[in-house]
Motif scaffolding. Structure first.
Motif, PDB file in Angstrom:
ATOM      1  N   GLU A 197       0.854  -1.144   0.122  1.00 30.91           N
ATOM      2  CA  GLU A 197      -0.117   0.434  -0.223  1.00 30.91           C
ATOM      3  C   GLU A 197       1.086   1.172  -0.292  1.00 30.91           C
ATOM      4  N   ILE A 198       2.128   1.487   1.110  1.00 25.38           N
ATOM      5  CA  ILE A 198       2.816   2.779   0.722  1.00 25.38           C
ATOM      6  C   ILE A 198       3.411   3.112  -0.510  1.00 25.38           C
ATOM      7  N   GLU A 199       3.863   1.378  -1.706  1.00 25.28           N
ATOM      8  CA  GLU A 199       4.376   1.615  -2.410  1.00 25.28           C
ATOM      9  C   GLU A 199       3.394   2.057  -3.266  1.00 25.28           C
ATOM     10  N   CYS A 200       2.227   1.723  -3.394  1.00 27.30           N
ATOM     11  CA  CYS A 200       1.629   1.974  -4.727  1.00 27.30           C
ATOM     12  C   CYS A 200       0.600   3.109  -4.124  1.00 27.30           C
ATOM     13  N   GLU A 201       0.645   3.875  -2.687  1.00 24.46           N
ATOM     14  CA  GLU A 201       0.601   5.571  -2.600  1.00 24.46           C
ATOM     15  C   GLU A 201       1.461   6.258  -3.636  1.00 24.46           C
ATOM     16  N   ILE A 202       3.143   6.429  -3.430  1.00 22.18           N
ATOM     17  CA  ILE A 202       3.835   6.475  -3.423  1.00 22.18           C
ATOM     18  C   ILE A 202       4.215   6.593  -4.848  1.00 22.18           C
ATOM     19  N   SER A 203       3.915   5.364  -5.671  1.00 29.23           N
ATOM     20  CA  SER A 203       4.172   6.078  -7.360  1.00 29.23           C
ATOM     21  C   SER A 203       2.910   6.410  -7.746  1.00 29.23           C
ATOM     22  N   GLN A 204       1.618   6.363  -7.920  1.00 29.07           N
ATOM     23  CA  GLN A 204       0.709   6.772  -7.999  1.00 29.07           C
ATOM     24  C   GLN A 204      -0.072   7.913  -7.979  1.00 29.07           C
ATOM     25  N   ILE A 205       0.277   8.388  -6.814  1.00 25.88           N
ATOM     26  CA  ILE A 205      -0.324   9.028  -6.094  1.00 25.88           C
ATOM     27  C   ILE A 205       0.467  10.409  -5.879  1.00 25.88           C
ATOM     28  N   GLU A 206       1.404   9.998  -5.012  1.00 20.56           N
ATOM     29  CA  GLU A 206       2.405  11.397  -4.697  1.00 20.56           C
ATOM     30  C   GLU A 206       3.319  11.805  -5.556  1.00 20.56           C
ATOM     31  N   LEU A 207       3.506  10.397  -6.431  1.00 21.49           N
ATOM     32  CA  LEU A 207       5.336  11.232  -7.645  1.00 21.49           C
ATOM     33  C   LEU A 207       4.444  11.881  -8.693  1.00 21.49           C
ATOM     34  N   THR A 208       3.535  11.137  -8.777  1.00 16.72           N
ATOM     35  CA  THR A 208       2.651  11.278 -10.337  1.00 16.72           C
ATOM     36  C   THR A 208       1.406  12.869 -10.224  1.00 16.72           C
ATOM     37  N   ASN A 209       1.576  13.420  -8.444  1.00 17.46           N
ATOM     38  CA  ASN A 209       1.201  14.724  -8.433  1.00 17.46           C
ATOM     39  C   ASN A 209       2.212  15.837  -8.705  1.00 17.46           C
ATOM     40  N   LEU A 210       3.234  15.139  -7.807  1.00 15.69           N
ATOM     41  CA  LEU A 210       5.052  16.153  -7.748  1.00 15.69           C
ATOM     42  C   LEU A 210       4.860  16.657 -10.003  1.00 15.69           C
ATOM     43  N   LEU A 211       5.697  15.166 -10.574  1.00 14.57           N
ATOM     44  CA  LEU A 211       5.267  15.423 -11.536  1.00 14.57           C
ATOM     45  C   LEU A 211       4.184  16.422 -12.578  1.00 14.57           C
ATOM     46  N   THR A 212       2.883  16.116 -12.933  1.00 17.28           N
ATOM     47  CA  THR A 212       1.893  17.182 -13.228  1.00 17.28           C
ATOM     48  C   THR A 212       2.225  18.445 -12.864  1.00 17.28           C
ATOM     49  N   ALA A 213       2.109  18.381 -11.555  1.00 23.33           N
ATOM     50  CA  ALA A 213       2.966  19.913 -10.798  1.00 23.33           C
ATOM     51  C   ALA A 213       3.940  20.568 -11.581  1.00 23.33           C
ATOM     52  N   GLU A 214       4.707  20.055 -11.668  1.00 20.50           N
ATOM     53  CA  GLU A 214       6.121  20.414 -12.408  1.00 20.50           C
ATOM     54  C   GLU A 214       5.834  20.370 -13.922  1.00 20.50           C
ATOM     55  N   LEU A 215       4.907  19.781 -14.088  1.00 19.72           N
ATOM     56  CA  LEU A 215       4.857  20.025 -16.093  1.00 19.72           C
ATOM     57  C   LEU A 215       3.608  21.838 -16.200  1.00 19.72           C
ATOM     58  N   ARG A 216       2.657  21.234 -15.838  1.00 24.51           N
ATOM     59  CA  ARG A 216       1.790  22.429 -15.581  1.00 24.51           C
ATOM     60  C   ARG A 216       2.129  23.312 -15.334  1.00 24.51           C
ATOM     61  N   LYS A 217       3.290  23.549 -14.293  1.00 24.61           N
ATOM     62  CA  LYS A 217       4.424  25.082 -13.869  1.00 24.61           C
ATOM     63  C   LYS A 217       5.207  25.417 -15.350  1.00 24.61           C
ATOM     64  N   ARG A 218       5.979  24.303 -16.180  1.00 26.19           N
ATOM     65  CA  ARG A 218       6.700  24.953 -16.953  1.00 26.19           C
ATOM     66  C   ARG A 218       5.878  24.567 -18.602  1.00 26.19           C
ATOM     67  N   HIS A 219       5.248  24.174 -18.465  1.00 24.13           N
ATOM     68  CA  HIS A 219       4.161  24.434 -19.838  1.00 24.13           C
ATOM     69  C   HIS A 219       2.826  24.384 -19.556  1.00 24.13           C
ATOM     70  N   PRO A 220       2.523  25.415 -18.708  1.00 27.01           N
ATOM     71  CA  PRO A 220       1.055  25.807 -18.374  1.00 27.01           C
ATOM     72  C   PRO A 220      -0.088  25.906 -19.707  1.00 27.01           C
ATOM     73  N   GLU A 221       0.407  26.416 -21.117  1.00 24.88           N
ATOM     74  CA  GLU A 221      -0.575  26.216 -21.624  1.00 24.88           C
ATOM     75  C   GLU A 221      -0.784  25.216 -23.209  1.00 24.88           C
ATOM     76  N   SER A 222       0.117  24.628 -22.934  1.00 28.12           N
ATOM     77  CA  SER A 222       0.671  23.407 -23.336  1.00 28.12           C
ATOM     78  C   SER A 222      -0.484  22.293 -22.698  1.00 28.12           C
ATOM     79  N   TYR A 223      -0.080  22.131 -21.080  1.00 26.97           N
ATOM     80  CA  TYR A 223      -0.878  21.243 -20.265  1.00 26.97           C
ATOM     81  C   TYR A 223      -2.396  21.341 -20.555  1.00 26.97           C
ATOM     82  N   ARG A 224      -2.603  22.742 -20.850  1.00 26.31           N
ATOM     83  CA  ARG A 224      -4.309  22.812 -19.894  1.00 26.31           C
ATOM     84  C   ARG A 224      -4.543  22.284 -21.684  1.00 26.31           C
ATOM     85  N   LEU A 225      -4.263  22.467 -22.654  1.00 23.57           N
ATOM     86  CA  LEU A 225      -5.328  22.305 -23.696  1.00 23.57           C
ATOM     87  C   LEU A 225      -4.798  20.781 -24.401  1.00 23.57           C
TER      88      LEU A 225
END
Length: 420
Positions: A134-162
């Motif tokens: 359960e710990i590994e699933c939460e870190i991999s599927q939630i925490e790390l995914t949210n971290l990556l999408t937040a970085e993607l949204r910050k560096r490429h805001p319009e491309s991410y939104r489109l």
């Protein structure tokens, strides 16, 4: 890596399927999960089924957390980061910069480790008695995914939104449908980016095209004009393209390609026909160890000591022009105090006051006619044109000093005669 526990087994016509198997959320089932037909019971006892290597074990999270083994926690986090499919996609897209053979994911692992610490997730895992799986699933599927999408949204805001809008439209609109789905609920899970979509009117089994051919055909679609209307909760984002126009653009791209396209390629083709502007700040300075890259040094536009001294002297000289300017205005009215007070009032209300007033309003305040205010403005502008400044800062300094001087004169005009 997502492990599974083998609790109970049921027999089916196709093989042995673990009841509590967790389906991976971000990738297809690995080929190792395909099982052979059912063997006799005695055969199963002699040769038990081997688990796939990818799911054979998980990190010893609970043991590491209880013993505060930071090194093992770091190693397990680095393993998750290195094998996460979204991390690999971000690296291929240029979001992760490789700094050496084994240091490609070090910064991301550090950021993930700090985030888990700041959110007290490690304590939460122990307090709630979560298992290693359960710990590994939460870190991999939630925490790390949210971290990556937040970085993607910050560096490429319009491309991410489109990209999000395109994915939503092709899944919700009746003009599109999947071409890699048989409609059976138990078919293998497939990531959204790998799903194949096309127009609803196309027949089943329509042939796909290679990426180069699809790209060449999509370039025949004209680039849409940018919609500059502001949207968002803070009103700082532009529409770029409305949903109806975006849906028409997707249809035009698919018509031009004339073949089903996977979601990842379709988003790229559609956004190539849009004026997308992603602002990304690149640091000019590089590390000392990176000797092969060009070294950039920004131009210092600040004044040196000599230039600063000359600038201050010129600004002080410009402020000294105030007295000469007011003296010339006094002479234009032949030294008459009442006329001088009025022309100063015209100078204040028409040019220096923060409150914008019309010429009729100024005439009413001063108690004179509109034509007299117009004559005062003509005299004032004539004296202003006689001034000569070499720099913009000189003119600004003159305006600031003149505003302070005239404000005091206008306030005291009703109390006593004004002297130059």
């Amino acid at each position: 890596m997502i492990p599974h526990r083998r609790k109970s087994i049921q027999s089916t016509p196709t093989g042995l399927i673990p009841k509590n198997q967790v389906k991976p959320l971000s990738q297809d089932y690995p080929s190792q999960l395909e099982v052979a037909p059912v063997a006799p019971v005695e055969t199963q006892a002699q040769a038990p089924r081997q688990k796939p290597e990818r799911f054979s074990k998980s990190g010893k999270w609970v043991e590491s957390l209880r013993s505060s083994d930071v090194s093992r926690l770091w190693s397990e986090l680095h393993r998750i980061v290195s094998h996460h499919p979204l991390v690999r996609a971000s690296r291929n897209a240029g979001l992760l910069v490789e700094q050496g053979g084994g240091g490609a994911y070090t910064d991301l692992t550090q950021e993930l480790f700090v985030q888990l610490l700041s959110k007290n997730r490690f304590e939460h895992y122990l307090d709630t008695s979560m298992t290693d799986h359960e710990i590994e699933c939460e870190i991999s599927q939630i925490e790390l995914t949210n971290l990556l999408t937040a970085e993607l949204r910050k560096r490429h805001p319009e491309s991410y939104r489109l990209a999000r809008r395109i994915s939503t439209l092709i899944q919700s609109s009746s003009n599109f449908r999947r071409f890699d789905s048989s409609g059976i609920d138990d078919e293998p899970h497939r990531r959204l980016a790998d799903r194949v979509y096309g127009l609803s009117e196309w027949p089943d089994g329509k042939r796909r095209r290679d990426s180069h051919d699809a790209e060449q055909r999509a370039h025949l679609v004209p680039v849409r004009q940018r919609d500059t209307r502001m949207v968002g909760c803070t009103g700082d984002s532009q529409v770029v393209i409305s949903n109806s126009d975006l849906e028409d653009l997707i249809i035009s791209v698919l018509d031009a390609v004339d073949a089903p396209v996977d979601v990842r390629a379709l988003r790229s083709l559609v956004m190539s026909r849009l004026p997308v502007m992603d602002i990304y700040l690149v640091p000019l300075e590089t590390d000392d160890s990176d000797s092969e890259r060009f070294q950039f040094e920004p131009v210092d536009k600040r004044d040196n000591p000599e230039q600063g001294l000359l600038r201050r002297e010129s600004e002080d000289e410009a402020a000294g022009f105030v007295g000469e300017f007011l003296k010339n205005l006094h002479e234009t009215v032949r030294g008459k105090v009442k006329q001088y007070n009025r022309i100063l009032g015209g100078l204040w209300y028409c040019y220096l006051s923060a409150e914008s007033s019309t010429q009729l309003e100024v005439a009413a305040v001063l108690g004179v006619s509109d034509s007299l205010v117009s004559d005062y403005r003509r005299r004032i502008e004539q004296e202003l044109r006689a001034l000569s400044f070499g720099e913009v800062e000189e003119a600004r300094r003159f305006e600031s000093a003149l505003r302070e001087r005239v404000r005091g004169l206008v306030l005291s005009a009703s109390q006593e005669p004004i002297a130059v």
